[in-house]
Design an enzyme around this catalytic site. Structure first.
Site, PDB file in Angstrom:
ATOM      1  N   ASP A   1     -21.625   2.181 -32.213  1.00 62.79           N
ATOM      2  CA  ASP A   1     -20.780   3.411 -31.789  1.00 62.79           C
ATOM      3  C   ASP A   1     -19.567   3.787 -32.477  1.00 62.79           C
ATOM      4  OD1 ASP A   1     -22.627   4.153 -29.880  1.00 62.79           O
ATOM      5  OD2 ASP A   1     -21.711   2.830 -28.354  1.00 62.79           O
TER       6      ASP A   1
ATOM      7  N   TYR B   1     -30.592   4.565 -38.774  1.00 66.31           N
ATOM      8  CA  TYR B   1     -30.699   6.075 -38.392  1.00 66.31           C
ATOM      9  C   TYR B   1     -29.882   6.956 -39.316  1.00 66.31           C
ATOM     10  CZ  TYR B   1     -30.545  10.163 -35.424  1.00 66.31           C
ATOM     11  OH  TYR B   1     -30.349  11.483 -34.891  1.00 66.31           O
TER      12      TYR B   1
HETATM   13  N1  UFG Z   1     -22.951   4.899 -23.121  1.00 65.76           N
HETATM   14  C1  UFG Z   1     -22.223   4.416 -22.100  1.00 65.76           C
HETATM   15  N2  UFG Z   1     -23.386   3.923 -20.902  1.00 65.76           N
HETATM   16  C2  UFG Z   1     -24.656   4.311 -21.029  1.00 65.76           C
HETATM   17  C3  UFG Z   1     -24.853   4.983 -22.093  1.00 65.76           C
HETATM   18  C4  UFG Z   1     -24.268   5.348 -23.126  1.00 65.76           C
HETATM   19  O1  UFG Z   1     -21.230   4.000 -22.042  1.00 65.76           O
HETATM   20  O2  UFG Z   1     -25.148   3.984 -19.975  1.00 65.76           O
HETATM   21  C5  UFG Z   1     -21.871   5.294 -24.256  1.00 65.76           C
HETATM   22  C6  UFG Z   1     -22.469   5.179 -25.612  1.00 65.76           C
HETATM   23  O3  UFG Z   1     -22.172   3.735 -25.823  1.00 65.76           O
HETATM   24  C7  UFG Z   1     -21.752   6.005 -26.621  1.00 65.76           C
HETATM   25  C8  UFG Z   1     -21.674   7.181 -25.567  1.00 65.76           C
HETATM   26  O4  UFG Z   1     -21.882   6.791 -24.245  1.00 65.76           O
HETATM   27  O5  UFG Z   1     -20.237   5.699 -26.458  1.00 65.76           O
HETATM   28  C9  UFG Z   1     -22.867   8.341 -25.781  1.00 65.76           C
HETATM   29  O6  UFG Z   1     -23.983   7.717 -26.124  1.00 65.76           O
HETATM   30  P1  UFG Z   1     -25.491   8.355 -26.135  1.00 65.76           P
HETATM   31  O7  UFG Z   1     -26.415   6.976 -26.138  1.00 65.76           O
HETATM   32  O8  UFG Z   1     -25.507   9.329 -25.002  1.00 65.76           O
HETATM   33  O9  UFG Z   1     -25.505   9.206 -27.361  1.00 65.76           O
HETATM   34  P2  UFG Z   1     -25.106   8.640 -28.811  1.00 65.76           P
HETATM   35  O10 UFG Z   1     -23.644   9.037 -29.089  1.00 65.76           O
HETATM   36  O11 UFG Z   1     -25.256   7.297 -29.214  1.00 65.76           O
HETATM   37  O12 UFG Z   1     -26.116   9.304 -29.993  1.00 65.76           O
HETATM   38  C10 UFG Z   1     -26.546  10.835 -29.684  1.00 65.76           C
HETATM   39  C11 UFG Z   1     -27.969  10.797 -30.109  1.00 65.76           C
HETATM   40  C12 UFG Z   1     -27.857  10.322 -31.632  1.00 65.76           C
HETATM   41  C13 UFG Z   1     -26.880  11.201 -32.582  1.00 65.76           C
HETATM   42  C14 UFG Z   1     -25.764  11.252 -31.913  1.00 65.76           C
HETATM   43  C15 UFG Z   1     -24.605  12.119 -32.609  1.00 65.76           C
HETATM   44  O13 UFG Z   1     -28.738   9.803 -29.504  1.00 65.76           O
HETATM   45  O14 UFG Z   1     -29.347  10.763 -32.230  1.00 65.76           O
HETATM   46  O15 UFG Z   1     -25.755  11.402 -30.563  1.00 65.76           O
HETATM   47  O16 UFG Z   1     -23.470  12.042 -32.152  1.00 65.76           O
HETATM   48  F1  UFG Z   1     -27.068  10.612 -33.980  1.00 65.76           F
END
Ligand code: UFG
Length: 356
Positions: A315, A158
């Site tokens: 992550d 991504y």
């Molecule tokens: N997480 C949990 N439990 C959950 C869901 C998520 O612990 O039920 C954690 C994830 O592992 C991560 C954090 O919460 O550490 C945030 O996760 P998200 O899935 O909410 O968001 P991401 O940081 O993975 O990704 C988002 C967008 C991406 C973008 C990124 C930029 O989905 O497209 O932010 O920081 F690139």
């Protein structure tokens, strides 16, 4: 202006379209509805309708929707011809870090599709592009806050695809001696989008839902709300990942500022200058997963039972933006600075609609 918004039925796309319509722009959306929502299109039609009525024009003149792929040259050509498009706001893409590790091809496809879109812009002499990039291009940053000149070192397909598309846009924006087309672009690197429209007309809903905040809100409806925490051994104060959460309406307003910047540029003349900007969008503050869970717990009045799991692949431990460039170049700063206020909009929308 006449705008084409790719991915306009999605979370960020629909909030941007709302802001654009409210500003008096005419918007066409192209979306294949793979992750976009028809409820968002209904809300936008409703808004366009009420705007049209007050301006004595029909809703169709303000808003149109095309179902399809943004890399479909024939369809894009039809849209450009029919709507006399002035600028493209390109938000459509697959956007899940963990999915991209399992299915990289799906993410690399976005490179070719974006190329098709820009080829069509070139053919129709459309110069202005706002591109949705991501903090994922930084991978695991060595220090925070992350400035735009921090190393680009993605750790997922991504992030790789976003970084590659940025490079491709630079090529289109550089002086080309054989042709006089020169793209004029702003790429916005979003950190973690959150929240919902202040009037609760739009919000965040993905299927399946993988994002932390909507998952918490969904679970809050259960008799015993539970939450899953992916990793508690990160090098952060409480061991959980830290993210810079930015309200979706602030992301939308930054796009409008980016459009203004593009309009003040004269990049469609062959002046020999590269005409691109890459800008972070964040608040400059970081919150850990446990802090978010606590805030959602007090907002909903439902404390969560915590379930700890291993780290989720891809992550990074901490992502916090420097937003100085956005302030300096776009004259933009986030209206929402308190995480409680951002989350309250998401909770309001959830209570009104039962979504996500
Ligand atoms: N997480 C949990 N439990 C959950 C869901 C998520 O612990 O039920 C954690 C994830 O592992 C991560 C954090 O919460 O550490 C945030 O996760 P998200 O899935 O909410 O968001 P991401 O940081 O993975 O990704 C988002 C967008 C991406 C973008 C990124 C930029 O989905 O497209 O932010 O920081 F690139």
């Amino acid at each position: 202006m006449n705008l084409l918004v790719t991915g306009g039925a999605g979370y960020i796309g629909s909030h941007f379209t709302k802001a654009a319509l409210e500003c008096g722009h005419r918007v066409s959306i192209i979306d294949n509805l793979s992750t976009g929502n028809s409820f968002a299109l209904d809300a936008l039609r409703h808004l366009a309708n009420s705007k049209g009525k007050s301006a004595c024009i029909n809703c169709k003149a303000l808003f149109s929707f095309y179902r399809g792929c943004y890399g479909d040259k024939k369809l894009i050509e039809e849209i450009f011809k029919t709507n006399q498009t002035d600028a493209v706001i390109h938000l459509a893409a697959s956007s899940l870090v963990s999915e991209s590790l399992k299915n990289p091809e799906k993410y690399y496809q976005d490179i070719q599709l974006t190329r098709n879109l820009v080829d069509m812009m070139k053919k129709h002499s459309i110069y202005k592009l706002v591109f949705s990039s991501s903090a994922a291009v930084y991978g695991r940053p060595q220090s925070v806050p992350i400035t735009e000149d921090s190393p680009i070192s993605p750790v997922s397909p991504y992030g790789e695809a976003k970084a590659f598309i940025e490079k491709m846009l630079w090529e289109f924006a550089s002086k080309n001696t054989e042709e006089d087309y020169k793209l004029n672009f702003v790429a916005l690197r979003y950190f973690n989008a959150c929240g919902a429209a202040a009037d609760s007309s739009l919000g965040e809903s993905h299927k399946p839902e993988t994002h932390l905040i909507p998952r918490l809100l969904l679970s809050a409806a259960d008799a015993t709300p539970r939450c899953q925490i992916y990793g508690s051994d990160y090098p952060t104060a409480d061991g959980t990942c830290v993210r810079d959460y930015i309200h979706v309406e602030d992301i939308a307003s930054a796009h409008l500022q980016a459009l203004k910047l593009l309009c003040s540029n004269t990049a469609n003349t062959s002046d020999g200058q590269v005409s691109g900007e890459i800008i972070n969008l964040g608040t400059g503050q970081g919150f850990s997963i446990l802090e978010i869970i606590k805030t959602v717990g007090s907002l909903t009045g439902k404390p969560f039972e915590k379930q700890f799991f291993g780290r989720r692949e891809g992550d990074p431990a901490i992502l916090i933006a420097s937003n100085k460039k956005a302030f300096d170049i776009l004259s933009w700063s986030p209206r929402y600075t308190k995480i409680e206020d951002m989350l309250a909009t998401a909770w309001q929308w959830h209570k009104k609609t039962g979504c996500p």
